[in-house]
Write a protein that holds these residues in place. Structure first.
Motif, PDB file in Angstrom:
ATOM      1  N   LEU A 195       0.938  -1.176  -0.098  1.00  0.00           N
ATOM      2  CA  LEU A 195      -0.120   0.062  -0.067  1.00  0.00           C
ATOM      3  C   LEU A 195       0.922   1.228  -0.021  1.00  0.00           C
ATOM      4  O   LEU A 195       0.343   2.244  -0.481  1.00  0.00           O
ATOM      5  N   GLY A 196       2.035   1.158   0.551  1.00  0.00           N
ATOM      6  CA  GLY A 196       2.882   2.376   0.499  1.00  0.00           C
ATOM      7  C   GLY A 196       3.757   2.592  -0.542  1.00  0.00           C
ATOM      8  O   GLY A 196       4.761   3.453  -0.611  1.00  0.00           O
ATOM      9  N   LEU A 197       3.849   1.471  -1.566  1.00  0.00           N
ATOM     10  CA  LEU A 197       4.804   1.673  -2.627  1.00  0.00           C
ATOM     11  C   LEU A 197       4.648   2.889  -3.420  1.00  0.00           C
ATOM     12  O   LEU A 197       3.551   3.579  -3.740  1.00  0.00           O
ATOM     13  N   ASN A 198       5.909   3.541  -3.961  1.00  0.00           N
ATOM     14  CA  ASN A 198       5.856   4.926  -4.650  1.00  0.00           C
ATOM     15  C   ASN A 198       5.402   4.545  -6.097  1.00  0.00           C
ATOM     16  O   ASN A 198       5.458   3.299  -6.479  1.00  0.00           O
ATOM     17  N   HIS A 199       5.346   5.562  -6.857  1.00  0.00           N
ATOM     18  CA  HIS A 199       5.094   5.248  -8.344  1.00  0.00           C
ATOM     19  C   HIS A 199       5.993   5.417  -9.434  1.00  0.00           C
ATOM     20  O   HIS A 199       5.940   5.838 -10.502  1.00  0.00           O
ATOM     21  N   ASP A 200       7.295   4.802  -9.026  1.00  0.00           N
ATOM     22  CA  ASP A 200       8.508   5.327  -9.805  1.00  0.00           C
ATOM     23  C   ASP A 200       8.397   4.130 -11.141  1.00  0.00           C
ATOM     24  O   ASP A 200       8.956   4.474 -11.996  1.00  0.00           O
ATOM     25  N   ASN A 201       7.749   3.091 -10.926  1.00  0.00           N
ATOM     26  CA  ASN A 201       7.467   2.061 -11.858  1.00  0.00           C
ATOM     27  C   ASN A 201       5.963   2.112 -12.727  1.00  0.00           C
ATOM     28  O   ASN A 201       5.614   1.396 -13.435  1.00  0.00           O
ATOM     29  N   LYS A 210      -2.045  -1.669  -5.388  1.00  0.00           N
ATOM     30  CA  LYS A 210      -2.531  -1.278  -4.214  1.00  0.00           C
ATOM     31  C   LYS A 210      -4.191  -1.555  -4.134  1.00  0.00           C
ATOM     32  O   LYS A 210      -4.505  -1.871  -3.116  1.00  0.00           O
ATOM     33  N   ILE A 211      -4.824  -1.547  -5.196  1.00  0.00           N
ATOM     34  CA  ILE A 211      -6.143  -1.763  -4.951  1.00  0.00           C
ATOM     35  C   ILE A 211      -6.324  -3.431  -4.725  1.00  0.00           C
ATOM     36  O   ILE A 211      -7.383  -3.755  -3.910  1.00  0.00           O
ATOM     37  N   GLU A 212      -5.533  -4.315  -5.506  1.00  0.00           N
ATOM     38  CA  GLU A 212      -5.381  -5.752  -5.048  1.00  0.00           C
ATOM     39  C   GLU A 212      -5.205  -6.109  -3.692  1.00  0.00           C
ATOM     40  O   GLU A 212      -5.646  -6.817  -2.986  1.00  0.00           O
ATOM     41  N   ALA A 213      -4.175  -5.211  -3.194  1.00  0.00           N
ATOM     42  CA  ALA A 213      -3.763  -5.317  -1.808  1.00  0.00           C
ATOM     43  C   ALA A 213      -4.970  -5.038  -0.779  1.00  0.00           C
ATOM     44  O   ALA A 213      -5.275  -5.779   0.030  1.00  0.00           O
ATOM     45  N   ILE A 214      -5.656  -3.878  -0.924  1.00  0.00           N
ATOM     46  CA  ILE A 214      -6.449  -3.633  -0.222  1.00  0.00           C
ATOM     47  C   ILE A 214      -7.685  -4.402  -0.176  1.00  0.00           C
ATOM     48  O   ILE A 214      -8.573  -4.537   0.919  1.00  0.00           O
ATOM     49  N   LEU A 215      -8.160  -5.188  -1.267  1.00  0.00           N
ATOM     50  CA  LEU A 215      -9.100  -6.303  -1.392  1.00  0.00           C
ATOM     51  C   LEU A 215      -8.742  -7.288  -0.746  1.00  0.00           C
ATOM     52  O   LEU A 215      -9.697  -8.086  -0.011  1.00  0.00           O
ATOM     53  N   VAL A 216      -7.409  -7.806  -0.440  1.00  0.00           N
ATOM     54  CA  VAL A 216      -6.970  -8.979   0.335  1.00  0.00           C
ATOM     55  C   VAL A 216      -6.914  -8.441   1.682  1.00  0.00           C
ATOM     56  O   VAL A 216      -7.122  -9.507   2.413  1.00  0.00           O
ATOM     57  N   LEU A 217      -6.614  -7.210   1.769  1.00  0.00           N
ATOM     58  CA  LEU A 217      -6.447  -6.767   3.290  1.00  0.00           C
ATOM     59  C   LEU A 217      -7.914  -6.760   3.980  1.00  0.00           C
ATOM     60  O   LEU A 217      -8.117  -7.074   5.177  1.00  0.00           O
ATOM     61  N   PHE A 237      -2.166   2.970   8.585  1.00  0.00           N
ATOM     62  CA  PHE A 237      -3.219   3.868   8.390  1.00  0.00           C
ATOM     63  C   PHE A 237      -2.927   4.991   7.586  1.00  0.00           C
ATOM     64  O   PHE A 237      -3.877   5.638   6.752  1.00  0.00           O
ATOM     65  N   MET A 238      -1.918   5.523   7.402  1.00  0.00           N
ATOM     66  CA  MET A 238      -1.456   6.519   6.560  1.00  0.00           C
ATOM     67  C   MET A 238      -1.531   6.163   5.246  1.00  0.00           C
ATOM     68  O   MET A 238      -1.982   6.993   4.166  1.00  0.00           O
ATOM     69  N   ASN A 239      -1.048   4.876   4.811  1.00  0.00           N
ATOM     70  CA  ASN A 239      -1.110   4.313   3.506  1.00  0.00           C
ATOM     71  C   ASN A 239      -2.667   4.058   3.061  1.00  0.00           C
ATOM     72  O   ASN A 239      -2.867   4.451   1.714  1.00  0.00           O
ATOM     73  N   ILE A 240      -3.479   3.730   3.898  1.00  0.00           N
ATOM     74  CA  ILE A 240      -4.941   3.560   3.640  1.00  0.00           C
ATOM     75  C   ILE A 240      -5.446   4.994   3.412  1.00  0.00           C
ATOM     76  O   ILE A 240      -6.106   5.178   2.305  1.00  0.00           O
ATOM     77  N   SER A 241      -5.082   6.154   4.208  1.00  0.00           N
ATOM     78  CA  SER A 241      -5.760   7.493   3.960  1.00  0.00           C
ATOM     79  C   SER A 241      -5.214   8.035   2.700  1.00  0.00           C
ATOM     80  O   SER A 241      -5.977   8.659   1.953  1.00  0.00           O
ATOM     81  N   THR A 242      -3.866   7.794   2.348  1.00  0.00           N
ATOM     82  CA  THR A 242      -3.269   8.151   0.865  1.00  0.00           C
ATOM     83  C   THR A 242      -4.108   7.458  -0.328  1.00  0.00           C
ATOM     84  O   THR A 242      -4.467   8.209  -1.287  1.00  0.00           O
ATOM     85  N   LEU A 243      -4.384   6.091  -0.189  1.00  0.00           N
ATOM     86  CA  LEU A 243      -5.188   5.513  -0.969  1.00  0.00           C
ATOM     87  C   LEU A 243      -6.339   6.076  -1.334  1.00  0.00           C
ATOM     88  O   LEU A 243      -7.168   5.951  -2.516  1.00  0.00           O
TER      89      LEU A 243
END
Length: 525
Positions: A195-201, A210-217, A237-243
């Motif tokens: 959820l906290g991965l940056n967008h360099d790639n 991140k969407i798949e990770a939150i569905l599994v979470l 919680f910061m990563n979820i808030s950012t999402l």
């Protein structure tokens, strides 16, 4: 396009749709394979749905014989009627063999075979429920959890998207996978890392991750133990808030993120971390987009819990549209939202009710909405809660007005509570705008006045609501009960005149509604 008559023997007795993969059970009745398998899975009834005769309980899939002749007839009929809009039924693929599923699991442990194995797993899992059950029996869920944790430890993302998707597919049919995450802190940390991965790639690829990770979470949080929930980090919680702030996030992902926060919110430490992560601002912004009903209920559930603590109320009041948003949703979404909305306003009024906050509630229509709650077809406890909140609001307004005008107690709250008669109201500058109140609930001899705000040139800016119907009901309630006669400076028999409040006195906030209230200490004892 002509209406097509479908032969009755093409129709599955369970789904009442054209069969795509007809199979015949031992009783001689033919069903669509997916329908009869779903029947066995959901009903736990190993009997023929039509004849009610018992069927073998062991290896039931092998006891169902594919009806190839009927399938070819259905395909031929679909081809002939293609001109009438009938889609051709594709030839069903061979069911996934458990031995092949075990081979795919072993390939996950071989670096140069991992990508191919994950792609095959994703394709098979997305086909049907039968494949997902076969993969679960082969231990695919546990292998994927180990693979995701390894990706986290090594900091790589190759194959991570496919692994999360397959795990999401097989989760619902694999009880062993659910057991495997209990006590597995590495797996929760792995999802937090995703959820906290940056967008360099690439932004789109990372957003899909991140969407798949939150569905599994969302599926993981309800099965983890209490100790794991209590040890969730601020980063989580910061990563979820950012999402939640992402514009391109799907509604399904939004609901999943909100469910995760709701599951974690009951613990006091988590509540403070959610507030610290800035989630309250994101929740209000999300609600201002007017989402669907279930999303609104989840948001109000979170806000009601977060407003139970002082820091939560402070963050709530920092948003200029917070009170207006809550008051607007009451009586417009659902009974659950009404209850939670009144609870939010009650927390603010009881513990953070400066005169600026309460008068803002008047300006944005929150107090008029409380009048509507008392008159609407709501449960008795909700009406009582609304009345208590109404009284608190009037007490703070009365104190603020008396502090500026220097007059005697006007009896506003006494009138609402039915405690005797009301005194004279002094609402204005230098003792102007006096009016005698008759006192007593429902008395009110004179015509109801209006709350006005005079600017430096003497003009009046009326208290306005977005909804004319709400404003009219507010006037009816107040005029019929005499609640606000003292505050408005309207005397009995028409002798009084509407009072005025100077902006520079600070009784009503000037300019932007939420601007002045932030300069006043929020917590009052």
């Amino acid at each position: 396009m002509e209406e097509v008559d479908i032969p009755t023997y093409f129709i599955c007795p369970i789904s009442l749709q054209i069969m795509k993969d007809p199979v015949t059970v031992e009783t001689g009745i033919t069903y669509d394979r997916e329908s009869i398998e779903q029947w066995f899975l959901t009903t736990n009834d190993m009997s023929c749905p039509v004849t009610k005769q018992p069927l073998p309980t062991d290896n039931s899939n092998d006891s169902m014989t594919p009806n190839h002749t009927l399938r070819r007839l259905i395909q031929q009929w679909c081809t002939i009627n293609a001109i009438n809009g009938v889609d051709r039924i594709p030839t069903p693929k061979f069911p996934l063999n458990r031995i092949y599923a075990v081979k795919l699991v072993k390939d996950l442990g071989v670096p140069h075979l991992q990508q191919a194995a994950l792609k095959k797993m994703e394709a098979l899992a997305s086909e049907n429920e039968r494949n997902r059950r076969s993969m679960a029996e082969a231990g695919v869920g546990k292998a994927l959890i180990l693979f995701i944790v390894t990706c986290f430890q090594e900091g790589k993302t190759n194959g991570l998207l496919e692994a999360l998707r397959v795990l999401h597919h097989v989760w619902s049919v694999d009880e062993e996978t659910k057991v495997a995450v209990i006590g597995n802190n590495d797996f929760l940390e792995s999802l937090t890392w995703v959820l906290g991965l940056n967008h360099d790639n690439g932004h789109n690829h990372m957003l899909l991750l991140k969407i798949e990770a939150i569905l599994v979470l969302k599926m993981t949080i309800p099965v983890v133990n209490t100790a794991q929930l209590e040890r969730l980090k601020l980063e989580f919680f910061m990563n979820i808030s950012t999402l939640l702030s992402e514009k391109k996030i799907s509604q399904k992902a939004v609901k999943s993120a909100l469910h995760v926060l709701v599951e974690a919110c009951p613990w006091g430490r988590n509540r403070m971390k959610i507030v610290e992560s800035g989630a309250i601002f994101q929740l209000i912004e999300l609600e201002l987009l007017k989402p669907e009903k279930h999303v609104t209920e989840l948001i109000f559930n979170l806000l009601a819990n977060l407003c139970c603590c002082a820091d939560g109320r402070a963050q709530f009041l920092k948003h200029d549209g917070s009170i207006a948003m809550v008051s607007k949703r009451i009586l417009r979404v659902s009974h659950a939202t009404d209850d939670l909305g009144v609870q939010i306003l009650s927390s603010i009024s009881k513990f953070s009710a400066t005169h600026g906050v309460v008068l803002e509630m008047l300006l944005v229509g929150a107090v008029s909405k409380l009048c509507m709650v008392m008159q609407a077809d709501c449960p008795a406890y909700l009406k009582k809660k609304g009345l208590d909140l109404f009284v608190i609001s009037l007490e703070v307004v009365e104190q603020a007005v008396l502090a500026e005008a220097g007059g005697d107690k006007c009896g506003v709250v006494a009138e609402v509570r039915g405690e005797g008669g009301g005194g004279d109201a002094i609402v204005g500058d230098d003792g102007g705008g006096e009016g005698a109140g008759d006192g007593g609930v429902g008395v009110g001899g004179g015509e109801a006045g209006e709350i006005v705000l005079e600017d430096e040139e003497g003009g009046a800016d009326e208290d306005s609501n977005e909804d004319e119907e709400e404003a009219l009901l507010f006037e009816d309630v107040v005029e019929g009960s005499g609640m606000l006669q003292g505050f408005r400076g309207v005397g009995g028999g028409g002798g009084g005149a509407p009072g005025s409040v100077e902006e520079e006195a600070g009784v009503l906030p000037s300019g932007k509604v939420g601007a002045q209230r932030r300069n006043v200490p929020r917590e009052v004892s």
